[in-house]
Motif scaffolding. Sequence first.
Motif, short mmCIF file in Angstrom:
data_model
loop_
_atom_site.label_atom_id
_atom_site.label_comp_id
_atom_site.label_asym_id
_atom_site.label_seq_id
_atom_site.Cartn_x
_atom_site.Cartn_y
_atom_site.Cartn_z
N LEU A 34 0.81 -1.22 0.00
CA LEU A 34 0.00 0.00 0.00
C LEU A 34 0.84 1.27 0.00
CD1 LEU A 34 -2.70 -1.07 2.61
CD2 LEU A 34 -2.83 -1.19 0.11
N THR A 35 2.12 1.13 0.38
CA THR A 35 2.96 2.33 0.48
C THR A 35 4.10 2.36 -0.53
OG1 THR A 35 4.34 1.30 2.20
CG2 THR A 35 2.45 2.61 2.94
N MET A 36 4.32 1.29 -1.25
CA MET A 36 5.43 1.28 -2.20
C MET A 36 4.96 1.72 -3.58
SD MET A 36 5.99 -2.87 -2.45
CE MET A 36 7.69 -2.62 -2.68
N PRO A 37 5.87 2.25 -4.38
CA PRO A 37 5.51 2.67 -5.73
C PRO A 37 5.00 1.47 -6.55
CG PRO A 37 7.69 3.48 -5.14
CD PRO A 37 7.27 2.53 -4.07
N PRO A 38 3.96 1.67 -7.35
CA PRO A 38 3.41 0.58 -8.15
C PRO A 38 4.44 -0.15 -9.01
CG PRO A 38 1.94 2.46 -8.22
CD PRO A 38 3.19 2.91 -7.50
N GLN A 40 7.26 -1.02 -8.25
CA GLN A 40 8.08 -1.92 -7.42
C GLN A 40 7.29 -3.11 -6.86
OE1 GLN A 40 10.00 0.42 -4.41
NE2 GLN A 40 11.31 1.47 -5.87
N LEU A 41 6.00 -3.17 -7.14
CA LEU A 41 5.17 -4.24 -6.60
C LEU A 41 5.66 -5.63 -7.01
CD1 LEU A 41 1.58 -2.75 -6.95
CD2 LEU A 41 2.88 -3.14 -4.84
N SER A 42 6.20 -5.74 -8.19
CA SER A 42 6.68 -7.05 -8.65
C SER A 42 7.89 -7.54 -7.85
CB SER A 42 7.02 -7.00 -10.14
OG SER A 42 8.09 -6.11 -10.36
N GLN A 43 8.51 -6.65 -7.08
CA GLN A 43 9.66 -7.03 -6.27
C GLN A 43 9.27 -7.59 -4.90
OE1 GLN A 43 12.25 -3.63 -6.12
NE2 GLN A 43 12.24 -3.40 -8.33
N LEU A 44 7.99 -7.47 -4.54
CA LEU A 44 7.54 -8.03 -3.27
C LEU A 44 7.76 -9.53 -3.24
CD1 LEU A 44 4.12 -6.31 -2.47
CD2 LEU A 44 6.22 -6.15 -1.17
N GLN A 45 8.15 -10.04 -2.10
CA GLN A 45 8.32 -11.47 -1.94
C GLN A 45 7.42 -11.97 -0.81
OE1 GLN A 45 12.47 -12.15 -1.21
NE2 GLN A 45 13.07 -11.62 -3.29
N VAL A 46 6.94 -13.19 -0.96
CA VAL A 46 6.18 -13.82 0.11
C VAL A 46 7.19 -14.44 1.07
CG1 VAL A 46 4.50 -15.61 0.69
CG2 VAL A 46 4.22 -14.28 -1.40
N LEU A 47 7.16 -14.00 2.32
CA LEU A 47 8.09 -14.50 3.32
C LEU A 47 7.53 -15.70 4.08
CD1 LEU A 47 9.35 -11.10 4.78
CD2 LEU A 47 10.36 -12.49 2.94
N GLN A 48 6.22 -15.68 4.24
CA GLN A 48 5.59 -16.74 5.02
C GLN A 48 4.11 -16.80 4.65
OE1 GLN A 48 5.22 -16.14 9.39
NE2 GLN A 48 6.67 -17.82 9.54
#
Length: 60
Positions: A34-38, A40-48
């Motif tokens: 919700l706070t990162m630039p759109p 950069q969304l593809s850089q999000l990783q699932v941690l758990q």
Amino acid sequence: MTLWAAYQHFEEDHKGSIELGKLADFAVLSGNPLTMPPCQLSQLQVLQTIKEGVVVYQAP
């Protein structure tokens, strides 16, 4: 399932919010989408990933 969805299905006593004794399915991400630039969304990783209170995936 969120609070209102659980309420609509008459399941608010055991689903819909993160509380002791309730079922929970959710993912922990590496950042706040919700706070990162759109761009950069593809850089999000699932941690758990947690399903019904049990960790079913843990990033290495």
